[in-house]
Design a protein around this motif. Structure first.
Motif, PDB file in Angstrom:
ATOM      1  N   THR A 232       0.847  -1.192   0.000  1.00 23.32           N
ATOM      2  CA  THR A 232       0.000   0.000   0.000  1.00 23.32           C
ATOM      3  C   THR A 232       0.880   1.240   0.000  1.00 23.32           C
ATOM      4  O   THR A 232       1.831   1.333   0.778  1.00 23.32           O
ATOM      5  N   PHE A 233       0.586   2.199  -0.885  1.00 24.36           N
ATOM      6  CA  PHE A 233       1.413   3.396  -1.002  1.00 24.36           C
ATOM      7  C   PHE A 233       0.541   4.609  -1.265  1.00 24.36           C
ATOM      8  O   PHE A 233      -0.626   4.489  -1.645  1.00 24.36           O
ATOM      9  N   GLN A 234       1.113   5.797  -1.010  1.00 19.21           N
ATOM     10  CA  GLN A 234       0.437   7.064  -1.231  1.00 19.21           C
ATOM     11  C   GLN A 234       0.849   7.601  -2.597  1.00 19.21           C
ATOM     12  O   GLN A 234       2.008   7.926  -2.809  1.00 19.21           O
ATOM     13  N   ALA A 235      -0.108   7.684  -3.518  1.00 21.93           N
ATOM     14  CA  ALA A 235       0.193   8.095  -4.889  1.00 21.93           C
ATOM     15  C   ALA A 235      -0.202   9.546  -5.120  1.00 21.93           C
ATOM     16  O   ALA A 235      -1.163  10.046  -4.522  1.00 21.93           O
ATOM     17  N   LYS A 236       0.534  10.225  -5.984  1.00 21.38           N
ATOM     18  CA  LYS A 236       0.209  11.596  -6.358  1.00 21.38           C
ATOM     19  C   LYS A 236      -0.866  11.635  -7.442  1.00 21.38           C
ATOM     20  O   LYS A 236      -1.565  12.633  -7.590  1.00 21.38           O
ATOM     21  N   ARG A 237      -0.964  10.552  -8.228  1.00 20.74           N
ATOM     22  CA  ARG A 237      -1.931  10.510  -9.324  1.00 20.74           C
ATOM     23  C   ARG A 237      -3.022   9.495  -9.021  1.00 20.74           C
ATOM     24  O   ARG A 237      -2.774   8.452  -8.430  1.00 20.74           O
ATOM     25  N   SER A 238      -4.223   9.789  -9.493  1.00 22.79           N
ATOM     26  CA  SER A 238      -5.345   8.906  -9.214  1.00 22.79           C
ATOM     27  C   SER A 238      -5.288   7.619 -10.023  1.00 22.79           C
ATOM     28  O   SER A 238      -5.927   6.627  -9.661  1.00 22.79           O
ATOM     29  N   ASP A 239      -4.523   7.617 -11.132  1.00 23.18           N
ATOM     30  CA  ASP A 239      -4.454   6.425 -11.979  1.00 23.18           C
ATOM     31  C   ASP A 239      -3.173   5.618 -11.752  1.00 23.18           C
ATOM     32  O   ASP A 239      -2.851   4.738 -12.552  1.00 23.18           O
ATOM     33  N   ALA A 240      -2.430   5.900 -10.674  1.00 27.86           N
ATOM     34  CA  ALA A 240      -1.204   5.157 -10.395  1.00 27.86           C
ATOM     35  C   ALA A 240      -1.544   3.724  -9.990  1.00 27.86           C
ATOM     36  O   ALA A 240      -2.490   3.487  -9.229  1.00 27.86           O
ATOM     37  N   VAL A 241      -0.760   2.762 -10.490  1.00 24.23           N
ATOM     38  CA  VAL A 241      -1.007   1.351 -10.168  1.00 24.23           C
ATOM     39  C   VAL A 241       0.229   0.677  -9.590  1.00 24.23           C
ATOM     40  O   VAL A 241       0.123  -0.433  -9.064  1.00 24.23           O
ATOM     41  N   ARG A 242       1.420   1.310  -9.680  1.00 17.86           N
ATOM     42  CA  ARG A 242       2.652   0.719  -9.157  1.00 17.86           C
ATOM     43  C   ARG A 242       3.328   1.711  -8.224  1.00 17.86           C
ATOM     44  O   ARG A 242       3.297   2.916  -8.445  1.00 17.86           O
ATOM     45  N   CYS A 243       3.999   1.178  -7.196  1.00 22.21           N
ATOM     46  CA  CYS A 243       4.508   2.024  -6.118  1.00 22.21           C
ATOM     47  C   CYS A 243       5.842   2.675  -6.434  1.00 22.21           C
ATOM     48  O   CYS A 243       6.201   3.673  -5.843  1.00 22.21           O
ATOM     49  N   SER A 244       6.633   2.118  -7.342  1.00 20.13           N
ATOM     50  CA  SER A 244       7.970   2.643  -7.586  1.00 20.13           C
ATOM     51  C   SER A 244       8.409   2.333  -9.006  1.00 20.13           C
ATOM     52  O   SER A 244       7.773   1.548  -9.734  1.00 20.13           O
ATOM     53  N   ARG A 245       9.514   2.952  -9.381  1.00 23.19           N
ATOM     54  CA  ARG A 245      10.087   2.693 -10.694  1.00 23.19           C
ATOM     55  C   ARG A 245      10.596   1.262 -10.806  1.00 23.19           C
ATOM     56  O   ARG A 245      10.611   0.668 -11.886  1.00 23.19           O
ATOM     57  N   GLN A 246      11.017   0.709  -9.677  1.00 22.98           N
ATOM     58  CA  GLN A 246      11.489  -0.668  -9.681  1.00 22.98           C
ATOM     59  C   GLN A 246      10.357  -1.629 -10.054  1.00 22.98           C
ATOM     60  O   GLN A 246      10.554  -2.556 -10.847  1.00 22.98           O
ATOM     61  N   CYS A 247       9.172  -1.430  -9.503  1.00 18.72           N
ATOM     62  CA  CYS A 247       8.033  -2.286  -9.841  1.00 18.72           C
ATOM     63  C   CYS A 247       7.622  -2.093 -11.303  1.00 18.72           C
ATOM     64  O   CYS A 247       7.234  -3.057 -11.972  1.00 18.72           O
ATOM     65  N   THR A 248       7.704  -0.857 -11.784  1.00 13.00           N
ATOM     66  CA  THR A 248       7.401  -0.608 -13.192  1.00 13.00           C
ATOM     67  C   THR A 248       8.387  -1.333 -14.095  1.00 13.00           C
ATOM     68  O   THR A 248       8.004  -1.921 -15.114  1.00 13.00           O
ATOM     69  N   SER A 249       9.669  -1.307 -13.718  1.00 13.61           N
ATOM     70  CA  SER A 249      10.687  -1.997 -14.504  1.00 13.61           C
ATOM     71  C   SER A 249      10.485  -3.509 -14.466  1.00 13.61           C
ATOM     72  O   SER A 249      10.677  -4.198 -15.477  1.00 13.61           O
ATOM     73  N   MET A 250      10.078  -4.029 -13.317  1.00 12.25           N
ATOM     74  CA  MET A 250       9.818  -5.460 -13.203  1.00 12.25           C
ATOM     75  C   MET A 250       8.672  -5.875 -14.122  1.00 12.25           C
ATOM     76  O   MET A 250       8.742  -6.906 -14.806  1.00 12.25           O
ATOM     77  N   ASN A 251       7.618  -5.066 -14.153  1.00  5.96           N
ATOM     78  CA  ASN A 251       6.490  -5.369 -15.019  1.00  5.96           C
ATOM     79  C   ASN A 251       6.897  -5.333 -16.490  1.00  5.96           C
ATOM     80  O   ASN A 251       6.504  -6.192 -17.286  1.00  5.96           O
ATOM     81  N   TRP A 252       7.700  -4.321 -16.850  1.00 10.40           N
ATOM     82  CA  TRP A 252       8.151  -4.211 -18.245  1.00 10.40           C
ATOM     83  C   TRP A 252       9.029  -5.400 -18.628  1.00 10.40           C
ATOM     84  O   TRP A 252       8.898  -5.948 -19.733  1.00 10.40           O
ATOM     85  N   TYR A 253       9.894  -5.825 -17.703  1.00  3.14           N
ATOM     86  CA  TYR A 253      10.780  -6.947 -18.006  1.00  3.14           C
ATOM     87  C   TYR A 253       9.990  -8.249 -18.168  1.00  3.14           C
ATOM     88  O   TYR A 253      10.304  -9.058 -19.052  1.00  3.14           O
ATOM     89  N   GLU A 254       8.965  -8.438 -17.334  1.00  2.00           N
ATOM     90  CA  GLU A 254       8.154  -9.652 -17.460  1.00  2.00           C
ATOM     91  C   GLU A 254       7.456  -9.703 -18.818  1.00  2.00           C
ATOM     92  O   GLU A 254       7.293 -10.779 -19.397  1.00  2.00           O
ATOM     93  N   ARG A 255       7.044  -8.527 -19.306  1.00  2.00           N
ATOM     94  CA  ARG A 255       6.366  -8.498 -20.604  1.00  2.00           C
ATOM     95  C   ARG A 255       7.326  -8.641 -21.779  1.00  2.00           C
ATOM     96  O   ARG A 255       6.911  -9.028 -22.880  1.00  2.00           O
ATOM     97  N   ASN A 256       8.610  -8.316 -21.574  1.00  2.00           N
ATOM     98  CA  ASN A 256       9.586  -8.341 -22.662  1.00  2.00           C
ATOM     99  C   ASN A 256      10.765  -9.257 -22.349  1.00  2.00           C
ATOM    100  O   ASN A 256      11.871  -9.032 -22.854  1.00  2.00           O
ATOM    101  N   ARG A 257      10.554 -10.259 -21.518  1.00  2.00           N
ATOM    102  CA  ARG A 257      11.647 -11.093 -21.025  1.00  2.00           C
ATOM    103  C   ARG A 257      12.368 -11.820 -22.157  1.00  2.00           C
ATOM    104  O   ARG A 257      13.593 -11.783 -22.260  1.00  2.00           O
ATOM    105  N   GLU A 258      11.609 -12.488 -23.024  1.00  2.00           N
ATOM    106  CA  GLU A 258      12.222 -13.272 -24.100  1.00  2.00           C
ATOM    107  C   GLU A 258      13.012 -12.379 -25.052  1.00  2.00           C
ATOM    108  O   GLU A 258      14.119 -12.725 -25.475  1.00  2.00           O
TER     109      GLU A 258
END
Length: 230
Positions: A93-119
């Motif tokens: 659980t985190f405090q977001a500045k934007r109402s449409d935020a879904v990830r807490c940090s840049r690290q989580c965003t990078s993890m999601n991107w890597y999972e989608r582009n792993r191969e």
């Protein structure tokens, strides 16, 4: 291009243009058409303004103020509104500045991107290693020096790491944001820093990822340049 006369796709007014793909007579009509497309999915339920309390019908689902004046007051005179969200990657659980935020940090965003582009990334890394053997050796030596620095230093025990987090009150040493904290070397190991408790600080994932292998002074200057560029 020859000039042509056409009708505005938003207001219907006739206008003259030489652009082959122009369909709006002015920028206001283009913005109005875009708002109409978005308003089909927007929540138009009346709500109270956060600043003056007057009830208004929002044009956008994330509108919180009734007018430009109230929006400016909220921006410059009031504390920013925070939205309590749950990260879709780590579940924190985190405090977001934007109402449409879904990830807490840049690290989580990078993890999601890597999972989608792993191969794709694995294939690209394999190809780079094959075509750049000399640079691959440099990278391996750098990682070896880092491991040697960690082995040479006294390190930190789990008990001392917990104590360090408590001393910081579970807040990032750089931005004072809430945890979870990650271990950061104030002077990076690649820049000659020691793997010792005196060279360690607890940092949030965003600050740690952003700082990277930079010295603290270099990172602060980079942050200031980004802030003044907007």
């Amino acid at each position: 291009m020859p000039e042509r006369t056409c009708s505005c796709a938003h207001c219907g007014a006739a206008f003259i243009t030489s652009h082959p793909r122009k369909i709006y007579c002015k920028r206001k009509c283009a913005a109005g058409a875009m708002n109409e497309r978005h308003n089909k999915r927007a929540d138009h339920t009346p709500r109270p303004c956060l600043i003056c309390g007057a009830e208004f019908t929002p044009a956008r689902s994330d509108s919180r103020t009734c007018s430009v004046q109230c929006r400016n007051k909220r921006r410059y005179e009031h504390e920013p509104v925070r939205y309590e969200k749950t990260c879709v990657e780590c579940g924190r659980t985190f405090q977001a500045k934007r109402s449409d935020a879904v990830r807490c940090s840049r690290q989580c965003t990078s993890m999601n991107w890597y999972e989608r582009n792993r191969e794709t990334q694995i294939a690209r890394a394999t190809e780079w290693n094959r075509t750049n053997p000399a640079r691959r050796t440099i990278v391996s030596n750098h990682r070896g020096r880092r491991r040697a620095s960690e082995a040479a230093g006294p390190g930190i025990t789990h008990c001392r790491w917990v104590r360090l987090q408590r001393r910081q009150r579970d807040r990032c040493a750089y931005c004072a944001g809430p945890g979870p904290l990650t271990l950061d070397h104030i002077v990076p190991l690649s820049r000659g820093g020691a793997h010792a408790e005196g060279n360690m600080a607890g940092a949030c994932g965003t600050c740690n990822y952003s700082k990277g292998a930079s010295l603290l002074v270099e990172w602060r200057k980079r942050q200031n340049r980004r802030a003044t560029s907007f």
